[in-house]
Design an enzyme around this catalytic site. Sequence first.
Site, PDB file in Angstrom:
ATOM      1  N   LYS A 193     -13.062  24.912 -32.290  1.00 48.89           N
ATOM      2  CA  LYS A 193     -14.378  25.539 -32.144  1.00 48.89           C
ATOM      3  C   LYS A 193     -14.277  26.646 -31.101  1.00 48.89           C
ATOM      4  CE  LYS A 193     -17.880  25.094 -29.434  1.00 48.89           C
ATOM      5  NZ  LYS A 193     -18.480  26.465 -29.436  1.00 48.89           N
ATOM      6  N   PRO A 194     -14.339  27.913 -31.525  1.00 52.67           N
ATOM      7  CA  PRO A 194     -14.368  28.987 -30.529  1.00 52.67           C
ATOM      8  C   PRO A 194     -15.746  29.079 -29.899  1.00 52.67           C
ATOM      9  CG  PRO A 194     -14.556  29.904 -32.737  1.00 52.67           C
ATOM     10  CD  PRO A 194     -14.406  28.415 -32.904  1.00 52.67           C
ATOM     11  N   GLU A 196     -19.279  30.283 -29.259  1.00 54.78           N
ATOM     12  CA  GLU A 196     -20.205  30.903 -30.209  1.00 54.78           C
ATOM     13  C   GLU A 196     -20.439  32.370 -29.903  1.00 54.78           C
ATOM     14  OE1 GLU A 196     -22.788  27.875 -27.869  1.00 54.78           O
ATOM     15  OE2 GLU A 196     -20.673  28.150 -28.344  1.00 54.78           O
ATOM     16  N   SER A 246     -16.267  25.099 -18.672  1.00 53.05           N
ATOM     17  CA  SER A 246     -16.875  24.779 -17.385  1.00 53.05           C
ATOM     18  C   SER A 246     -16.757  23.290 -17.084  1.00 53.05           C
ATOM     19  CB  SER A 246     -18.354  25.170 -17.400  1.00 53.05           C
ATOM     20  OG  SER A 246     -19.078  24.335 -18.307  1.00 53.05           O
ATOM     21  N   GLU A 267      -9.221  21.696 -19.083  1.00 48.98           N
ATOM     22  CA  GLU A 267      -8.904  22.824 -18.197  1.00 48.98           C
ATOM     23  C   GLU A 267     -10.242  23.466 -17.870  1.00 48.98           C
ATOM     24  OE1 GLU A 267      -8.630  25.874 -16.379  1.00 48.98           O
ATOM     25  OE2 GLU A 267      -8.089  26.901 -18.226  1.00 48.98           O
ATOM     26  N   CYS A 301     -11.164  31.696 -14.317  1.00 48.09           N
ATOM     27  CA  CYS A 301     -11.251  30.465 -13.527  1.00 48.09           C
ATOM     28  C   CYS A 301     -10.273  30.437 -12.360  1.00 48.09           C
ATOM     29  CB  CYS A 301     -11.052  29.240 -14.425  1.00 48.09           C
ATOM     30  SG  CYS A 301      -9.594  29.309 -15.472  1.00 48.09           S
ATOM     31  N   GLU A 398     -19.158  28.487  -8.232  1.00 47.82           N
ATOM     32  CA  GLU A 398     -18.371  29.387  -9.065  1.00 47.82           C
ATOM     33  C   GLU A 398     -19.303  30.406  -9.716  1.00 47.82           C
ATOM     34  OE1 GLU A 398     -14.835  29.109 -12.427  1.00 47.82           O
ATOM     35  OE2 GLU A 398     -16.479  27.682 -12.530  1.00 47.82           O
TER      36      GLU A 398
END
Length: 495
Positions: A193-194, A196, A246, A267, A301, A398
């Site tokens: 799933k990339p 969206e 995230s 990750e 990240c 972050e």
Amino acid sequence: MTTETALFTVIRADATPAPSLPAFGQFIGGKFVPSTSTSTVDIVNPATEEVLTQVPAGTAEDVDAAVAAAVAAKDAWAATTPRDRAAVLLKIAEIIEVNRELFETLEAANTGKPPAVAEDDISSAIDTFRFSAGAARAYSTLGADDYAENHTSVIHREPVGVVGVITPWNYPLLMAAWKIAPVLGAGNTLVLKPSEQTPLTTLKLAELIAGEIPAGVVNIVTGPGRVVGNRLSEHPDVDLVAITGSVGSGQKVAAAAAGSVKRVHLELGGKAPVVVFADADLEAAAKGVRSAGFWNGGQECGAACRVLVHESVADKFTELLVREISEITVGTPGAADAEIGSMISKAHYERVLAALDDIRKDGLTIAVGGRAIEGPGYFIEPTVVTNVPAGAGITSNEIFGPVVSVETFSTDEEAVTRANETIYGLAASVWTKDSARSLTVPRKLDFGTVWVNSHLVIATEMPWGGFKGSGYGRDLSSYALDDFSRTKHVMYNRG
């Protein structure tokens, strides 16, 4: 306070090539098929705010169909030899190389990246497939031998089966490559799933490699994470789920995966400290932060986003850093001189601007930047925040944008303690000319990667992954193939 003079404008390319858009549909069983949903998601060029195309807003039923295709293909793919799988990975690398310009143009249009970043992404994706092809043929395992009297032990390395993959928006094709290459190299099939927001290069890759891989080995389902990602994570026929994203997304994936006790590879985010000691080459450190803190617009990240500098050299370092950041060029895809591009989306642009408002409310000093850049596109000025006290929100939150903070320390022990005071543990760097310090300080830092006198230099042969809230599991290197494999011990009684 903020600077009043506008230092930054957007360099806008006169014309950029029209991207070659992928086929419409879900890629399942080796071909594009209609989604079970008629709903679509707009895919936007964040540098211009133009809608490029639409992709299906997939459903749980789409995921089920993709997983079924992966299950049907897994035994035959697992039975191939490492040499055969390596040949497929090398062919994929060749296809990306031949179509490099197509991928760079499409990636830049979908993400707002400047040419240098898009080119690096595609080059790194190619290298990832080539490395994994070699690593797939070079597993190292415990040697077969008698470890109990009259019993011979053999260790088998096996694929885990079907791997669910969820990739982020900041490096769409590269993060897909980081997962696809070792997953296939280890003999697994997958459903991916990339994001969206940025699915186009991943879908284009599927389109171009469809004739080179057996049907069902690679499947791609587009759609929102709360639907497609959740179903992929909880699906009983998915044996492992891997995500780059995230901390919140990782927590949701791990929770959904717990129901079927599947393995999880996470990750996640980071807040990388840059520890600059008094003896450091300050000019090199400032240039390093310019590059590593603002690469991909800080949407990274491992970005060098939190500087801790020794109090005795803080003024000099800050002066150098502000000068470096003031010289950064901002531009649209196709603007050859641009160092950074736009934020990925309107929503993320607004999140970064809200974080800058919070910084002002906290009374911190914005030495350069700090504002949106006028005109179309989601552009924000490169920003340096100085005189940051210990414990300020910016030291732990972050932001994931073009914002770097500077705080000071007085002793080595304080530097290490403050650097480690974060939920994240992905990456850090140490800047010093002292050889003893360069050996001891990295060992005390609780991060998966620590650079000395550089930052954000990635080698495909070396593992990438974090500790603590940054997750677990390793991308890149042979460790990635380990993560997507399982070991089986077979013991033969010779007595």
